[in-house]
Design a protein around this motif. Structure first.
Motif, short mmCIF file in Angstrom:
data_model
loop_
_atom_site.label_atom_id
_atom_site.label_comp_id
_atom_site.label_asym_id
_atom_site.label_seq_id
_atom_site.Cartn_x
_atom_site.Cartn_y
_atom_site.Cartn_z
N TRP A 1 0.82 -1.22 0.00
CA TRP A 1 0.00 0.00 0.00
C TRP A 1 0.84 1.26 0.00
N TYR A 2 2.00 1.21 0.66
CA TYR A 2 2.83 2.40 0.81
C TYR A 2 3.70 2.69 -0.42
N SER A 3 3.74 1.75 -1.38
CA SER A 3 4.56 1.94 -2.58
C SER A 3 3.84 2.72 -3.68
N HIS A 4 2.55 2.88 -3.56
CA HIS A 4 1.79 3.67 -4.54
C HIS A 4 1.94 5.16 -4.24
N PRO A 5 1.72 6.02 -5.24
CA PRO A 5 1.60 7.45 -4.93
C PRO A 5 0.49 7.65 -3.91
N ARG A 6 0.79 8.41 -2.84
CA ARG A 6 -0.15 8.49 -1.73
C ARG A 6 -0.51 9.94 -1.42
N LYS A 7 -1.79 10.15 -1.13
CA LYS A 7 -2.25 11.49 -0.74
C LYS A 7 -1.66 11.90 0.61
N ALA A 8 -1.40 10.92 1.47
CA ALA A 8 -0.86 11.21 2.80
C ALA A 8 0.65 11.00 2.84
N ALA A 9 1.32 11.19 1.71
CA ALA A 9 2.74 10.86 1.61
C ALA A 9 3.62 11.71 2.51
N GLU A 10 3.17 12.92 2.86
CA GLU A 10 3.98 13.80 3.70
C GLU A 10 3.82 13.50 5.18
N GLN A 11 2.87 12.63 5.51
CA GLN A 11 2.57 12.35 6.92
C GLN A 11 3.43 11.21 7.44
N ARG A 12 3.93 11.35 8.65
CA ARG A 12 4.70 10.27 9.27
C ARG A 12 3.71 9.27 9.88
N ILE A 13 3.78 8.01 9.39
CA ILE A 13 2.80 6.99 9.76
C ILE A 13 3.49 5.84 10.48
N ILE A 14 3.00 5.53 11.66
CA ILE A 14 3.42 4.36 12.43
C ILE A 14 2.39 3.27 12.21
N PHE A 15 2.84 2.06 11.86
CA PHE A 15 1.90 0.96 11.67
C PHE A 15 2.54 -0.36 12.09
N GLY A 16 1.69 -1.37 12.25
CA GLY A 16 2.14 -2.70 12.60
C GLY A 16 1.64 -3.70 11.57
N HIS A 17 1.04 -4.78 12.04
CA HIS A 17 0.28 -5.74 11.23
C HIS A 17 1.11 -6.63 10.33
N TRP A 18 2.17 -6.13 9.72
CA TRP A 18 2.87 -6.86 8.66
C TRP A 18 4.20 -7.38 9.18
N ALA A 19 4.14 -8.48 9.93
CA ALA A 19 5.34 -9.01 10.57
C ALA A 19 6.40 -9.44 9.56
N ALA A 20 5.96 -9.86 8.37
CA ALA A 20 6.92 -10.35 7.37
C ALA A 20 7.84 -9.25 6.86
N LEU A 21 7.50 -7.99 7.07
CA LEU A 21 8.42 -6.91 6.71
C LEU A 21 9.60 -6.84 7.67
N GLU A 22 9.44 -7.45 8.86
CA GLU A 22 10.49 -7.53 9.87
C GLU A 22 11.04 -6.16 10.25
N GLY A 23 10.19 -5.13 10.15
CA GLY A 23 10.64 -3.79 10.50
C GLY A 23 11.68 -3.23 9.56
N GLY A 24 11.84 -3.84 8.38
CA GLY A 24 12.91 -3.46 7.48
C GLY A 24 12.57 -2.36 6.49
N LEU A 25 11.38 -1.80 6.58
CA LEU A 25 10.99 -0.74 5.67
C LEU A 25 11.88 0.48 5.90
N ARG A 26 12.47 1.00 4.84
CA ARG A 26 13.35 2.15 4.95
C ARG A 26 12.71 3.34 4.24
N ASN A 27 11.99 4.15 5.00
CA ASN A 27 11.30 5.31 4.47
C ASN A 27 11.20 6.32 5.60
N PRO A 28 11.63 7.56 5.38
CA PRO A 28 11.63 8.53 6.48
C PRO A 28 10.26 8.91 6.99
N GLN A 29 9.20 8.53 6.26
CA GLN A 29 7.84 8.88 6.68
C GLN A 29 7.06 7.68 7.19
#
Length: 285
Positions: free
Chosen positions: A209-237
């Motif tokens: 979901w976060y790889s698409h162009p997003r209307k809320a792209a400037e917002q810093r978003i904390i989320f969980g749910h996706w354990a398979a990502l292992e916290g490895g997402l590298r994005n400042p937002q």
């Protein structure tokens, strides 16, 4: 005073206590919890009691496992073989805990700290204002006289795409699915519910979901749910904090003020997680 955000606890109370000790969580600190407080882990009851005892020091969003517990509480579904919710359902303070859980939101926005927290994410085509308004639609029903009816209509994968023309339970179901179950979607926001692994399980025509162009792209978003990502997402937002504690990996906290990470090893849970996974396969078969 510091503010710490933690990913999916899922009843891993002992690991939560160790993590809070490690970060030196004090009486003036705040705790943000990204949903799925309960289920699959061994001590969901203790987790709920502890978080509730923190009062205003804890900010919680509901996850899909928390909603599943509430649906069982209302008698609209039965526990699954892989659920570990029995102690809550048998507790003397069950009703008080369930009332407290119903009061928790689906989305938290703190303008001063400049963070949003949600369990799964915010659909690409929703602004923060739209996501907040739609989350509030669901929260209003959960906290009102139609809560039981909501849970009777909550389960299901359809509709799998947002439309402003949606009404009634279909509208509330798709809002709930976006905020608590979303992983992959297509460019129109259509959800895929089958792929639950890492990025290598991405279905054709879909992206995280976060790889698409997003209307809320400037917002810093904390989320969980996706354990398979292992916290490895590298994005400042974007801050993915589910690091698979219940599966024997780790429980992770981030201090919001400086984005420093802390973790607690959960390898002691690995055998229990393996047993749970085997049970799930047997029950699904």
């Amino acid at each position: 005073m510091a503010t710490y955000a933690i990913g999916d606890i899922q009843g891993c109370f002992d690991q939560l206590m160790r993590l809070l000790e490690r970060i030196g969580f004090g009486d003036s600190d705040q705790l943000w919890l990204a949903g799925d407080l309960v289920n699959r882990g061994p001590r969901s009851l203790e987790t709920l009691r502890f978080v509730r005892s923190l009062g205003s020091r804890a900010r919680v969003v509901l996850g899909n496992h928390d909603l599943h517990l509430l649906a069982i509480h209302y008698g609209v579904t039965q526990p699954r073989r892989s659920d570990t919710l029995g102690p809550i359902l048998e507790a003397d303070d069950r009703d008080e805990l369930m009332h407290w859980l119903l009061q928790q939101p689906l989305l938290v926005h703190d303008a001063e700290l400049d963070y949003v927290m949600v369990h799964a994410g915010i659909p690409p085509d929703w602004s923060l204002k739209q996501a907040s308004q739609r989350a509030r639609e669901v929260e209003t029903v959960l906290q009102g006289p139609e809560a039981e009816s909501f849970f009777q209509h909550m389960y299901g994968n359809k509709p799998d795409c947002w439309s402003k023309d949606l009404k009634g339970w279909d509208r509330l179901r798709v809002i709930t699915n976006y905020l608590t179950r979303m992983r992959f979607c297509d460019s129109k926001g259509r959800l895929d519910f089958a792929a639950k692994g890492g990025l290598d399980t991405q279905p054709a025509g879909f992206m995280p979901w976060y790889s698409h162009p997003r209307k809320a792209a400037e917002q810093r978003i904390i989320f969980g749910h996706w354990a398979a990502l292992e916290g490895g997402l590298r994005n400042p937002q974007l801050f993915s904090l589910d690091t698979g504690c219940v599966w024997g990996n780790s429980l992770t906290a981030m201090r919001l003020e400086d984005q420093r990470y802390y973790s607690c090893d959960c390898s002691a849970l690995r055998n229990a997680a393996s047993d749970t996974a085997k049970t799930k396969v047997l029950s699904d078969g």
